[in-house]
Write a protein that holds these residues in place. Structure first.
Motif, PDB file in Angstrom:
ATOM      1  N   ASN A   1     -24.437  13.218  17.774  1.00  6.37           N
ATOM      2  CA  ASN A   1     -23.640  13.485  18.975  1.00  6.37           C
ATOM      3  C   ASN A   1     -22.888  12.227  19.434  1.00  6.37           C
ATOM      4  N   LYS A   2     -21.958  12.417  20.367  1.00  6.05           N
ATOM      5  CA  LYS A   2     -21.152  11.357  20.994  1.00  6.05           C
ATOM      6  C   LYS A   2     -20.146  10.750  20.008  1.00  6.05           C
ATOM      7  N   GLN A   3     -19.528  11.621  19.224  1.00 12.91           N
ATOM      8  CA  GLN A   3     -18.505  11.178  18.277  1.00 12.91           C
ATOM      9  C   GLN A   3     -17.328  10.508  19.000  1.00 12.91           C
ATOM     10  N   ASP A   4     -17.165  10.819  20.290  1.00 14.67           N
ATOM     11  CA  ASP A   4     -16.125  10.165  21.096  1.00 14.67           C
ATOM     12  C   ASP A   4     -16.396   8.676  21.307  1.00 14.67           C
ATOM     13  N   LEU A   5     -17.622   8.231  20.979  1.00 16.03           N
ATOM     14  CA  LEU A   5     -17.972   6.809  21.102  1.00 16.03           C
ATOM     15  C   LEU A   5     -17.980   6.107  19.743  1.00 16.03           C
ATOM     16  N   CYS A   6     -17.149   6.601  18.804  1.00 21.33           N
ATOM     17  CA  CYS A   6     -17.176   6.042  17.442  1.00 21.33           C
ATOM     18  C   CYS A   6     -16.725   4.571  17.396  1.00 21.33           C
ATOM     19  N   HIS A   7     -16.041   4.097  18.450  1.00 24.15           N
ATOM     20  CA  HIS A   7     -15.637   2.674  18.506  1.00 24.15           C
ATOM     21  C   HIS A   7     -16.848   1.754  18.727  1.00 24.15           C
ATOM     22  N   VAL A   8     -17.983   2.323  19.188  1.00 22.56           N
ATOM     23  CA  VAL A   8     -19.215   1.528  19.323  1.00 22.56           C
ATOM     24  C   VAL A   8     -20.323   2.128  18.442  1.00 22.56           C
ATOM     25  N   ARG A   9     -19.925   2.751  17.366  1.00 19.97           N
ATOM     26  CA  ARG A   9     -20.846   3.423  16.438  1.00 19.97           C
ATOM     27  C   ARG A   9     -21.874   2.441  15.865  1.00 19.97           C
ATOM     28  N   GLU A  10     -23.139   2.894  15.828  1.00 17.91           N
ATOM     29  CA  GLU A  10     -24.207   2.112  15.185  1.00 17.91           C
ATOM     30  C   GLU A  10     -24.785   2.838  13.970  1.00 17.91           C
ATOM     31  N   VAL A  11     -24.508   4.142  13.872  1.00 16.83           N
ATOM     32  CA  VAL A  11     -25.025   4.950  12.753  1.00 16.83           C
ATOM     33  C   VAL A  11     -23.840   5.577  12.030  1.00 16.83           C
ATOM     34  N   GLY A  12     -23.707   5.283  10.735  1.00 13.48           N
ATOM     35  CA  GLY A  12     -22.596   5.817   9.947  1.00 13.48           C
ATOM     36  C   GLY A  12     -22.776   7.299   9.624  1.00 13.48           C
ATOM     37  N   TRP A  13     -21.662   7.984   9.418  1.00 13.17           N
ATOM     38  CA  TRP A  13     -21.690   9.395   9.042  1.00 13.17           C
ATOM     39  C   TRP A  13     -22.512   9.595   7.772  1.00 13.17           C
ATOM     40  N   GLU A  14     -22.344   8.667   6.803  1.00  7.82           N
ATOM     41  CA  GLU A  14     -23.036   8.778   5.508  1.00  7.82           C
ATOM     42  C   GLU A  14     -24.557   8.731   5.686  1.00  7.82           C
ATOM     43  N   GLU A  15     -25.024   7.922   6.653  1.00 10.88           N
ATOM     44  CA  GLU A  15     -26.474   7.825   6.902  1.00 10.88           C
ATOM     45  C   GLU A  15     -27.031   9.154   7.404  1.00 10.88           C
ATOM     46  N   GLY A  16     -26.296   9.772   8.316  1.00 11.57           N
ATOM     47  CA  GLY A  16     -26.716  11.071   8.823  1.00 11.57           C
ATOM     48  C   GLY A  16     -26.730  12.124   7.728  1.00 11.57           C
ATOM     49  N   GLN A  17     -25.673  12.123   6.925  1.00 14.55           N
ATOM     50  CA  GLN A  17     -25.557  13.075   5.816  1.00 14.55           C
ATOM     51  C   GLN A  17     -26.691  12.900   4.814  1.00 14.55           C
ATOM     52  N   LYS A  18     -27.021  11.645   4.503  1.00 14.71           N
ATOM     53  CA  LYS A  18     -28.083  11.357   3.525  1.00 14.71           C
ATOM     54  C   LYS A  18     -29.448  11.817   4.053  1.00 14.71           C
ATOM     55  N   LEU A  19     -29.728  11.508   5.338  1.00 16.08           N
ATOM     56  CA  LEU A  19     -31.002  11.935   5.932  1.00 16.08           C
ATOM     57  C   LEU A  19     -31.136  13.457   5.870  1.00 16.08           C
ATOM     58  N   ALA A  20     -30.047  14.147   6.166  1.00 20.62           N
ATOM     59  CA  ALA A  20     -30.058  15.618   6.141  1.00 20.62           C
ATOM     60  C   ALA A  20     -30.276  16.141   4.722  1.00 20.62           C
ATOM     61  N   LEU A  21     -29.543  15.605   3.761  1.00 14.61           N
ATOM     62  CA  LEU A  21     -29.673  16.043   2.358  1.00 14.61           C
ATOM     63  C   LEU A  21     -31.077  15.793   1.821  1.00 14.61           C
ATOM     64  N   ASP A  22     -31.635  14.613   2.130  1.00 11.44           N
ATOM     65  CA  ASP A  22     -32.975  14.252   1.640  1.00 11.44           C
ATOM     66  C   ASP A  22     -34.066  15.159   2.195  1.00 11.44           C
ATOM     67  N   ASN A  23     -33.785  15.770   3.353  1.00 10.72           N
ATOM     68  CA  ASN A  23     -34.817  16.591   4.008  1.00 10.72           C
ATOM     69  C   ASN A  23     -34.426  18.060   4.139  1.00 10.72           C
ATOM     70  N   ARG A  24     -33.451  18.480   3.315  1.00 10.70           N
ATOM     71  CA  ARG A  24     -33.029  19.887   3.242  1.00 10.70           C
ATOM     72  C   ARG A  24     -32.609  20.421   4.611  1.00 10.70           C
TER      73      ARG A  24
END
Length: 213
Positions: free
Chosen positions: A131-154
């Motif tokens: 959530n809070k994609q509107d704050l991407c200028h202060v992003r601490e978690v990359g999209w790829e990290e979220g995607q990987k966590l989701a894929l690894d855990n189905r």
């Protein structure tokens, strides 16, 4: 009679929206239910929301559980609600790495194999939300990290902004509800095929005995 009861059961959908304090899980839930965005919520109480909707030709009674965000209570709530929920929305704030670590711990808890008290014929539906994609200028978690966590855990995965994206929030909830409905169908298939196999086995054993008498 049994069929009617089963049908009624199929139309009940129970969803838990979980995440750390300040991730916007209540904002996401209320945005879906009312289309309005409210930025601030008290995090020291829990709520169960009800919504009636029609999806895939079915009338559904949706219950959404939004627990208290405080760490100890959230862990307790998750344990007590594992049986209750048909699916989970796990929320983290893309501008807060600690909230991502908490989301990861929640997913591991849901997916852990030793959760024997929660044995299910079909794995629960889980959707990870950055959530809070509107704050991407202060992003601490990359999209790829979220995607990987989701894929690894189905799990399913998406990034969005409760503050700015009403339609995306609605589509996100519809997505997880559809996953839950798919799981209901799989459970029904397994149940009916299991009972057919058992009937066949009984028939083979006792049928043969009957013939030999």
């Amino acid at each position: 009679m049994d069929q009617k009861e089963q049908k009624g059961k199929m139309n009940e959908v129970k969803l838990s929206v979980l995440g750390g304090e300040g991730t916007g899980k209540s904002a996401l839930t209320v945005r879906f239910l009312t289309k309005r965005f409210i930025g601030e919520y008290a995090s020291n109480f829990e709520s169960i929301y009800n919504k009636h909707l029609c999806l895939e030709g079915k009338q559904l009674n949706l219950e959404i559980y939004d627990p208290c965000s405080q760490l100890q209570k959230a862990k307790f709530s998750l344990t007590s609600k594992l049986h209750w929920a048909d699916g989970f929305v796990i929320v983290y704030d893309i501008s807060d790495r600690s909230s991502f670590a908490f989301a990861k711990a929640l997913i591991y808890r849901i997916r852990e194999p030793q959760a024997s008290h929660c044995k299910r014929a079909v794995e629960q539906a889980v959707l990870l939300v950055g959530n809070k994609q509107d704050l991407c200028h202060v992003r601490e978690v990359g999209w790829e990290e979220g995607q990987k966590l989701a894929l690894d855990n189905r799990c399913q995965f998406c990034e969005l902004s409760a503050a700015e994206q009403s339609l995306e929030v609605e589509m996100m909830f519809i997505r997880i509800i559809k996953d839950i409905l798919t799981n209901f169908k799989l459970k029904e298939k397994r149940r009916s095929s299991g009972s057919k196999s058992m009937a066949k086995l009984i028939n083979n054993v006792f049928g043969k005995r009957r013939k030999s008498v």
